[in-house]
Write a protein that holds these residues in place. Structure first.
Motif, PDB file in Angstrom:
ATOM      1  N   GLU A  42     -29.747 -22.064  68.045  1.00  0.00           N
ATOM      2  CA  GLU A  42     -30.082 -21.349  66.794  1.00  0.00           C
ATOM      3  C   GLU A  42     -30.141 -19.824  66.986  1.00  0.00           C
ATOM      4  N   PRO A  43     -29.553 -19.020  66.162  1.00  0.00           N
ATOM      5  CA  PRO A  43     -29.736 -17.435  66.406  1.00  0.00           C
ATOM      6  C   PRO A  43     -31.075 -17.096  66.290  1.00  0.00           C
ATOM      7  N   LEU A  44     -31.395 -16.058  67.152  1.00  0.00           N
ATOM      8  CA  LEU A  44     -32.852 -15.330  66.794  1.00  0.00           C
ATOM      9  C   LEU A  44     -32.509 -14.296  65.702  1.00  0.00           C
ATOM     10  N   PRO A  45     -33.144 -14.198  64.581  1.00  0.00           N
ATOM     11  CA  PRO A  45     -32.877 -13.006  63.605  1.00  0.00           C
ATOM     12  C   PRO A  45     -33.396 -11.734  64.396  1.00  0.00           C
ATOM     13  N   ALA A  46     -32.454 -10.648  63.967  1.00  0.00           N
ATOM     14  CA  ALA A  46     -32.808  -9.400  64.716  1.00  0.00           C
ATOM     15  C   ALA A  46     -34.213  -8.936  64.321  1.00  0.00           C
ATOM     16  N   LYS A  47     -34.780  -9.185  63.130  1.00  0.00           N
ATOM     17  CA  LYS A  47     -36.003  -8.832  63.008  1.00  0.00           C
ATOM     18  C   LYS A  47     -37.242  -9.345  63.988  1.00  0.00           C
ATOM     19  N   GLU A  48     -36.790 -10.738  64.577  1.00  0.00           N
ATOM     20  CA  GLU A  48     -37.711 -11.202  65.531  1.00  0.00           C
ATOM     21  C   GLU A  48     -37.330 -10.593  66.825  1.00  0.00           C
ATOM     22  N   PHE A  49     -36.185 -10.236  67.104  1.00  0.00           N
ATOM     23  CA  PHE A  49     -35.864  -9.747  68.326  1.00  0.00           C
ATOM     24  C   PHE A  49     -36.407  -8.316  68.542  1.00  0.00           C
ATOM     25  N   ARG A  50     -36.666  -7.681  67.337  1.00  0.00           N
ATOM     26  CA  ARG A  50     -37.227  -6.163  67.608  1.00  0.00           C
ATOM     27  C   ARG A  50     -38.656  -6.194  67.982  1.00  0.00           C
ATOM     28  N   GLN A  51     -39.206  -7.431  67.588  1.00  0.00           N
ATOM     29  CA  GLN A  51     -40.677  -7.679  68.129  1.00  0.00           C
ATOM     30  C   GLN A  51     -40.907  -7.719  69.566  1.00  0.00           C
ATOM     31  N   GLN A  52     -39.827  -7.813  70.389  1.00  0.00           N
ATOM     32  CA  GLN A  52     -40.040  -7.928  71.754  1.00  0.00           C
ATOM     33  C   GLN A  52     -39.877  -6.697  72.168  1.00  0.00           C
ATOM     34  N   ARG A  53     -39.625  -5.618  71.368  1.00  0.00           N
ATOM     35  CA  ARG A  53     -39.766  -4.317  71.993  1.00  0.00           C
ATOM     36  C   ARG A  53     -38.722  -4.020  72.950  1.00  0.00           C
ATOM     37  N   VAL A  54     -37.471  -4.526  72.872  1.00  0.00           N
ATOM     38  CA  VAL A  54     -36.442  -4.325  73.981  1.00  0.00           C
ATOM     39  C   VAL A  54     -35.213  -3.521  73.438  1.00  0.00           C
ATOM     40  N   SER A  55     -35.149  -2.428  74.076  1.00  0.00           N
ATOM     41  CA  SER A  55     -34.024  -1.494  73.780  1.00  0.00           C
ATOM     42  C   SER A  55     -32.854  -1.669  74.619  1.00  0.00           C
ATOM     43  N   ILE A  56     -31.865  -2.365  74.181  1.00  0.00           N
ATOM     44  CA  ILE A  56     -30.835  -2.723  74.795  1.00  0.00           C
ATOM     45  C   ILE A  56     -30.053  -1.512  75.664  1.00  0.00           C
ATOM     46  N   MET A  57     -30.092  -0.353  74.931  1.00  0.00           N
ATOM     47  CA  MET A  57     -29.520   0.910  75.284  1.00  0.00           C
ATOM     48  C   MET A  57     -30.277   1.548  76.732  1.00  0.00           C
ATOM     49  N   ASP A  58     -31.525   1.004  76.903  1.00  0.00           N
ATOM     50  CA  ASP A  58     -32.304   1.255  78.088  1.00  0.00           C
ATOM     51  C   ASP A  58     -31.720   0.595  79.390  1.00  0.00           C
ATOM     52  N   TYR A  59     -30.529  -0.265  79.267  1.00  0.00           N
ATOM     53  CA  TYR A  59     -30.242  -1.005  80.458  1.00  0.00           C
ATOM     54  C   TYR A  59     -28.919  -0.650  80.759  1.00  0.00           C
ATOM     55  N   SER A  60     -28.296  -0.364  81.985  1.00  0.00           N
ATOM     56  CA  SER A  60     -26.972  -0.259  82.512  1.00  0.00           C
ATOM     57  C   SER A  60     -26.347  -1.429  82.984  1.00  0.00           C
ATOM     58  N   ALA A  61     -26.623  -2.550  82.799  1.00  0.00           N
ATOM     59  CA  ALA A  61     -26.095  -3.878  83.219  1.00  0.00           C
ATOM     60  C   ALA A  61     -26.524  -5.104  82.655  1.00  0.00           C
ATOM     61  N   VAL A  62     -25.776  -5.987  82.242  1.00  0.00           N
ATOM     62  CA  VAL A  62     -26.455  -7.384  81.811  1.00  0.00           C
ATOM     63  C   VAL A  62     -25.999  -8.347  82.529  1.00  0.00           C
ATOM     64  N   ILE A  63     -26.879  -9.423  82.635  1.00  0.00           N
ATOM     65  CA  ILE A  63     -26.327 -10.582  83.592  1.00  0.00           C
ATOM     66  C   ILE A  63     -26.460 -11.856  82.326  1.00  0.00           C
ATOM     67  N   PHE A  64     -25.248 -12.559  82.580  1.00  0.00           N
ATOM     68  CA  PHE A  64     -24.999 -13.609  81.644  1.00  0.00           C
ATOM     69  C   PHE A  64     -24.767 -14.866  82.504  1.00  0.00           C
ATOM     70  N   THR A  65     -25.730 -15.890  82.232  1.00  0.00           N
ATOM     71  CA  THR A  65     -25.672 -17.337  82.813  1.00  0.00           C
ATOM     72  C   THR A  65     -24.989 -18.266  82.042  1.00  0.00           C
ATOM     73  N   ALA A  66     -24.533 -17.975  80.733  1.00  0.00           N
ATOM     74  CA  ALA A  66     -23.819 -18.810  79.987  1.00  0.00           C
ATOM     75  C   ALA A  66     -23.168 -18.111  79.036  1.00  0.00           C
ATOM     76  N   ARG A  67     -22.043 -18.879  78.447  1.00  0.00           N
ATOM     77  CA  ARG A  67     -21.406 -18.236  77.131  1.00  0.00           C
ATOM     78  C   ARG A  67     -22.153 -18.141  76.027  1.00  0.00           C
ATOM     79  N   THR A  68     -22.933 -18.865  75.840  1.00  0.00           N
ATOM     80  CA  THR A  68     -23.865 -18.835  74.599  1.00  0.00           C
ATOM     81  C   THR A  68     -24.631 -17.572  74.830  1.00  0.00           C
ATOM     82  N   ALA A  69     -25.239 -17.248  75.610  1.00  0.00           N
ATOM     83  CA  ALA A  69     -25.635 -15.816  76.045  1.00  0.00           C
ATOM     84  C   ALA A  69     -25.067 -14.562  75.486  1.00  0.00           C
ATOM     85  N   VAL A  70     -23.711 -14.694  75.883  1.00  0.00           N
ATOM     86  CA  VAL A  70     -22.529 -13.854  75.577  1.00  0.00           C
ATOM     87  C   VAL A  70     -22.488 -13.674  74.256  1.00  0.00           C
TER      88      VAL A  70
END
Length: 258
Positions: A42-70
């Motif tokens: 089930e997708p995590l809504p954007a509103k709930e994602f914001r509560q984690q206080r993660v700024s995607i643009m602060d990162y220079s690389a992404v690690i994917f362990t599954a296509r679902t994560a992609v």
């Protein structure tokens, strides 16, 4: 005593195309095959994602362990109206995940990396060669911490971000479960099996797992692992099944495998 494989359960949605290698295997070896996920995402809504206080643009690389994560990483980026820069680098557990990235980005070797053997230690070594990057790891709310522990050893700067939920699919009470072979693609699938069938006894049932974390979850649960992929000889689950069945069928057993 020979054990006939008459019925196999693949814990994935049924392929949209009738040309799937699974159908070819079923026809070739006279097997019945069912597709039924043990888990659903089930997708995590954007509103709930914001509560984690993660700024995607602060990162220079992404690690994917599954296509679902992609899928859910790029879904959230779209919902949050984040434009991923061309300089972003992607590190993938397997080549299959790296190739899947083409659904969302222009594939360039200089920014897409993957482990050669599909194993976690290979991915960690690869990440270690790019230790100056700041890594974001999209995960489910239910995930193993093995990768993170290994990254800690390498002193890698990373942050996990929950981007989707993994929920067990429930089976009906007293539902018939008469499979000779079970195929899993995630540790959560193993957990769901044991949750739905707490008295499950493997006996002659073949357990097949794709990915090292899924295989480890099966072994940790006390199950016998009969088929594991990917391997150099079998980069896909269907290739591993074909090799296994061909070997067993060639041993003299007719209309089944030992």
């Amino acid at each position: 005593m020979a054990v006939i494989i008459k019925k196999m359960l693949v814990s994935q949605p049924q392929p949209a195309s009738g040309k799937s290698p699974y159908f070819d295997i079923a026809e070739k070896y006279g097997m019945e095959i069912d597709f039924r996920p043990f888990i659903k995402v089930e997708p995590l809504p954007a509103k709930e994602f914001r509560q984690q206080r993660v700024s995607i643009m602060d990162y220079s690389a992404v690690i994917f362990t599954a296509r679902t994560a992609v899928d859910h990483f790029f879904r959230l980026c779209e919902e949050l109206r984040i434009v991923i820069p061309e300089t972003m680098k992607y590190f993938c557990m397997t080549e299959a995940i790296a190739v899947y990235l083409q659904k969302y980005i222009i594939y360039r070797k200089r920014k897409v990396f993957f482990g050669q053997n599909g194993k976690q230690d290979d991915l960690v070594k690869l990440v270690g060669k790019h230790a100056k990057e700041k890594y974001l790891i999209p995960v489910s709310d239910v995930h193993k911490d093995d990768l993170m522990l290994n990254l800690d050893v390498k002193k890698i700067h990373y942050r996990t971000a929950i981007m989707y939920r993994t929920v067990s699919n429930t089976f009906r009470e007293n539902e018939e479960f008469d499979y000779d072979m079970l195929v899993f693609f995630s540790p959560s699938g193993i957990s769901s099996l044991l949750k739905n069938f707490p008295e499950f006894k493997q006996e002659d049932i073949r357990i097949c797992c794709f990915g090292p974390t899924t295989a480890k979850a099966a072994v940790d649960a006390g199950l016998r692992l009969d088929i594991e992929a990917p391997t150099p000889e079998a980069p896909s689950m269907t290739a591993a099944l074909e090799l296994y069945l061909k070997k067993e069928m060639g041993s003299g057993t007719q209309n089944g495998i030992r």
